[in-house]
Design an enzyme around this catalytic site. Structure first.
Site, PDB file in Angstrom:
ATOM      1  N   ILE A   1      56.890  84.273  50.088  1.00 39.76           N
ATOM      2  CA  ILE A   1      55.865  85.425  49.479  1.00 39.76           C
ATOM      3  C   ILE A   1      54.963  85.857  50.443  1.00 39.76           C
ATOM      4  O   ILE A   1      55.015  87.025  50.998  1.00 39.76           O
ATOM      5  CB  ILE A   1      55.694  85.279  48.226  1.00 39.76           C
TER       6      ILE A   1
ATOM      7  N   ASP B   1      42.666  75.042  55.469  1.00 39.95           N
ATOM      8  CA  ASP B   1      42.750  74.631  53.892  1.00 39.95           C
ATOM      9  C   ASP B   1      41.923  75.508  53.139  1.00 39.95           C
ATOM     10  O   ASP B   1      40.573  75.459  52.901  1.00 39.95           O
ATOM     11  CB  ASP B   1      42.314  72.990  53.965  1.00 39.95           C
TER      12      ASP B   1
ATOM     13  N   LYS C   1      47.278  79.038  36.790  1.00 34.74           N
ATOM     14  CA  LYS C   1      48.132  80.272  36.800  1.00 34.74           C
ATOM     15  C   LYS C   1      47.409  81.001  35.755  1.00 34.74           C
ATOM     16  O   LYS C   1      47.170  82.286  36.069  1.00 34.74           O
ATOM     17  CB  LYS C   1      49.468  80.106  36.976  1.00 34.74           C
TER      18      LYS C   1
ATOM     19  N   TYR D   1      49.422  73.027  36.775  1.00 35.79           N
ATOM     20  CA  TYR D   1      49.856  74.290  37.597  1.00 35.79           C
ATOM     21  C   TYR D   1      49.674  75.399  36.630  1.00 35.79           C
ATOM     22  O   TYR D   1      49.138  76.429  36.945  1.00 35.79           O
ATOM     23  CB  TYR D   1      51.303  73.959  38.160  1.00 35.79           C
TER      24      TYR D   1
ATOM     25  N   ASN E   1      47.161  84.312  48.173  1.00 40.50           N
ATOM     26  CA  ASN E   1      48.686  83.642  47.759  1.00 40.50           C
ATOM     27  C   ASN E   1      48.852  82.229  48.054  1.00 40.50           C
ATOM     28  O   ASN E   1      49.755  81.682  47.339  1.00 40.50           O
ATOM     29  CB  ASN E   1      49.407  84.407  48.851  1.00 40.50           C
TER      30      ASN E   1
END
Length: 185
Positions: A20, A66, A163, A159, A93
């Site tokens: 992406i 990083d 998000k 995770y 991203n």
């Protein structure tokens, strides 16, 4: 594309050596933006930027590093400004997914997911917003979330937390940055 909607705009995109992020960079450059393409892997960043520059005849500069390193994120913004005189768009991203059962999830994996996904987004936005505020012309911040931010998935608790946190960060920054004409999505 013949439309140059991003002509004279300078963008930084993290995690863009493939997928992406790569396509975001390709589209921005094709539409007239100058892009600094970041990836953790130097070879991937260089290869991606060269391919985009060759295909679009535009400017795409690779910068490996990083995003969990706050100093690196500031250096990324500084490089955009020193090379191109401004920063108009910052796209966070970069992200990592480290699967694991909640009951056995490794603290080192937890810290890494948090520092890349949340820290990388938060501190890129902070460095970019400070620059955009100083420029006085507004700007755009774009964050990447996931369905896991609103829907639970087995072995993705850490995770999913990041998000969901990114979504809340965007909501908060709309309030904090809209007065500077900085759009947050």
């Amino acid at each position: 594309m013949s439309d140059k909607a991003f002509q004279s705009q300078v963008a930084v995109v993290t995690g863009a050596g493939q997928g992406i992020g790569f396509e975001i960079c390709r589209q921005l450059v094709a539409q007239g933006a100058t892009v600094i393409l970041n990836d953790l892997q130097q070879s991937l960043a260089i290869e991606a930027a060269e391919k985009i520059s060759r295909e679009t005849k535009g400017v795409c500069i690779p910068v490996a590093g990083d995003v969990s390193d706050v100093d690196f994120l500031q250096a990324l913004v500084t490089e955009a400004v020193s090379k191109f005189g401004q920063l108009n768009i910052a796209i966070a991203n970069a992200g990592i997914t480290l699967f694991g059962d909640f009951l056995d999830y490794d603290p080192a994996d937890f810290d890494k997911v948090m520092s890349v996904n949340l820290g990388g987004t938060f501190f890129l936005a902070q460095a970019a917003a400070r620059q955009m505020k100083e420029q006085g012309k507004g700007g755009k911040l774009l964050f990447m979330s996931s369905v896991t931010g609103v829907q639970a998935h087995k072995n993705l608790a850490a995770y999913g937390m990041t998000k969901a946190g990114i979504q809340m960060l965007a909501k908060n920054l709309v309030i904090e940055l809209s007065g500077y004409r900085i759009n947050v999505n």
